[in-house]
Design a protein around this motif. Structure first.
Motif, short mmCIF file in Angstrom:
data_model
loop_
_atom_site.label_atom_id
_atom_site.label_comp_id
_atom_site.label_asym_id
_atom_site.label_seq_id
_atom_site.Cartn_x
_atom_site.Cartn_y
_atom_site.Cartn_z
N LEU A 69 0.84 -1.20 0.00
CA LEU A 69 0.00 0.00 0.00
C LEU A 69 0.88 1.25 0.00
O LEU A 69 1.82 1.36 0.79
N PHE A 70 0.53 2.20 -0.89
CA PHE A 70 1.29 3.44 -1.04
C PHE A 70 0.37 4.64 -0.88
O PHE A 70 -0.76 4.64 -1.38
N VAL A 71 0.85 5.65 -0.17
CA VAL A 71 0.17 6.94 -0.06
C VAL A 71 1.13 8.00 -0.58
O VAL A 71 2.26 8.13 -0.07
N ASP A 72 0.69 8.72 -1.60
CA ASP A 72 1.53 9.74 -2.24
C ASP A 72 2.88 9.18 -2.67
O ASP A 72 3.93 9.82 -2.53
N GLY A 73 2.86 7.94 -3.16
CA GLY A 73 4.06 7.32 -3.70
C GLY A 73 4.97 6.68 -2.68
O GLY A 73 5.97 6.06 -3.05
N LEU A 74 4.65 6.79 -1.39
CA LEU A 74 5.48 6.20 -0.34
C LEU A 74 4.77 4.98 0.24
O LEU A 74 3.59 5.04 0.58
N GLU A 75 5.50 3.87 0.36
CA GLU A 75 4.90 2.66 0.91
C GLU A 75 4.68 2.83 2.41
O GLU A 75 5.59 3.21 3.15
N VAL A 76 3.43 2.55 2.85
CA VAL A 76 3.10 2.73 4.26
C VAL A 76 2.92 1.40 4.98
O VAL A 76 3.09 1.32 6.20
N HIS A 132 -3.04 10.82 -2.76
CA HIS A 132 -3.32 9.71 -3.67
C HIS A 132 -2.92 8.38 -3.03
O HIS A 132 -1.82 8.24 -2.48
N ILE A 133 -3.84 7.42 -3.12
CA ILE A 133 -3.64 6.10 -2.52
C ILE A 133 -3.63 5.06 -3.64
O ILE A 133 -4.51 5.06 -4.50
N THR A 134 -2.64 4.19 -3.61
CA THR A 134 -2.52 3.12 -4.61
C THR A 134 -2.11 1.84 -3.90
O THR A 134 -1.34 1.87 -2.94
N ALA A 135 -2.62 0.72 -4.40
CA ALA A 135 -2.23 -0.59 -3.86
C ALA A 135 -1.78 -1.49 -5.00
O ALA A 135 -2.29 -1.40 -6.12
#
Length: 427
Positions: free
Chosen positions: A69-76, A100-103
């Protein structure tokens, strides 16, 4: 029989081909399809605040190995299953900006499937702005042992000018139910769950401005219906009865049975999803004052009995209607846009103007609490002083197209009136 050497050489390639065909047929073909990855919460376009639960699910025809899971390009965070839940603390950020949230899900063959990008706006409330709701699971309690049918009750404290749209219930990170009517209750059947298994519960409240807020996550432990010769209590609301009309001071009476070998420790009374009273002695009664509740309003009641063996059991939920002299205010306020005004030539040149002041007028027989302003469906701010105003800065808005101004007026009873207008921005 011995074949000539030349004949044996002719058969050799054919034998190798047959062996390769057999060998390849025994191998499982490589999985070339990536997993399907979905961000289930928050929805894209949401306005969020505080602790935000991010829920990700992934599916693959073989096996999902990892979700990242990434928030603003950083893995959280990451996890090694087909579901991933993460509580994102936005309080240190709260910048009124988009994030921006990406998985990404990876299967056991190394294929990678990306989710769609979810864009949310972090809300930093200013003085006078409507606040996001505050959500809490009222029943059961954290670290409680539960059994049978469990009434999960969620209490929501919200700004009077920010009504709740719905509450979603999640168990073990999976969405189970969405309740669109107050009080917010979900009856969870635990009878077929493994004795001693632990499960998590939380709820998300969605309001009508676009905020969503999460409760804290609680953990409960399942207890089988029977342990040895001890059975959990049977709990019923003896008074009032379901669908009854009540008024004034109402004696809510709970009857508890099956307690010969397992005494009851206490009974908790829950009204409209909120814990109201704990009675530790028989008879179990709560005096509920309905005098000042609106005439015709409907309310829910249930009780939870706790015994000394760790069981707790809920009664069924009953509904009652209040008869009183309090006449509810159900009339929404009227609201109109003063500037820009309907029917005017609402075309603004961004080269001539950096911004405009949007002005609204609102009236209500019981009093206007505030007016909220939206541009293109996005909440921008609110004002609680007539005439109600918001300064719209054109920076970042596209030219050559129409934009929508939307205003919502809230009265002191939570009723809502609305108006909207399309304007055009030119270069």
């Amino acid at each position: 029989m011995v074949y000539p050497k030349s004949t044996r050489l002719i058969w050799l390639p054919a034998a190798i081909s047959l062996a390769l065909l057999f060998f390849n047929g025994c191998l499982e073909p490589r999985d070339e399809g990536p997993p399907t990855t979905t961000i289930n919460n928050p929805p894209s376009g949401a306005v969020v605040h505080g602790q935000v639960p991010i829920l990700v699910s992934a599916w693959d025809d073989k096996k999902v190995e990892t979700i990242r899971l990434f928030v603003d390009g950083l893995e959280v965070t990451s996890g090694n299953s087909d579901n991933l839940n993460y509580l994102w603390n936005t309080d240190p950020i709260a910048d009124n900006q988009d994030h921006h949230i990406t998985a990404y899900a990876i299967d056991d063959d190394g294929n990678i499937g990306a989710s769609a990008i979810t864009t949310v706006r972090l809300f930093a409330p200013a003085t006078g702005d409507p606040l996001p709701p505050v959500v809490a699971v009222q029943n059961p309690l954290d670290n409680q042992t539960v059994s049978g049918l469990v009434n999960i009750a969620v209490g929501v404290n919200n700004d009077v000018n920010n009504p709740i749209d719905s509450v979603a219930f999640y168990i073990d990170g999976v969405h189970k139910f969405r309740d669109t009517q107050f009080p917010y209750i979900y009856t969870w059947d635990t009878q077929n769950l493994v004795n001693g298994s632990q499960h998590t519960i939380f709820a998300i409240a969605y309001d009508r401005i676009g905020f969503n807020a999460s409760s804290s996550v609680i953990t409960v432990t399942i207890s089988s219906a029977v342990i040895g010769n001890i059975t959990p209590p049977v709990v019923q609301i003896a008074n009032p009865i379901n669908q009854q009309t009540v008024s004034g001071l109402v004696s809510v009476v709970t009857r508890v049975e099956n307690i010969q070998y397992n005494p009851v420790d206490s009974v908790v009374f829950v009204i409209d999803g909120f814990r109201k009273f704990r009675d530790t002695s028989f008879p179990y009664i709560y005096e509920w004052d309905a005098t000042n509740l609106p005439n015709g309003s409907r309310h829910t009641i249930f009780s939870v009995a706790y015994d000394r063996e760790g069981f707790n059991v809920s009664s069924g939920v009953i509904n009652v209607t209040v008869s009183s002299n309090v006449i509810p205010d159900v009339t929404p306020p009227t609201v109109n846009l003063v500037f820009p005004a309907p029917g005017a030539n609402n075309i603004f040149s961004v080269s001539a103007l950096n911004s405009i002041t949007v002005v609204a007028d609102a009236q209500d027989d019981m009093g206007v609490d505030s007016v909220a302003f939206y541009i293109d469906g996005i909440f921008k701010g609110s004002d609680n002083t007539p005439l109600y105003q918001y300064v719209w800065n054109f920076s970042g808005y596209a030219t050559g197209i129409d934009h929508t101004i939307y205003v919502r007026a809230f009265d002191t009873s939570g009723n809502v009136g609305a108006a909207f207008l399309a304007v055009r921005l030119d270069p």
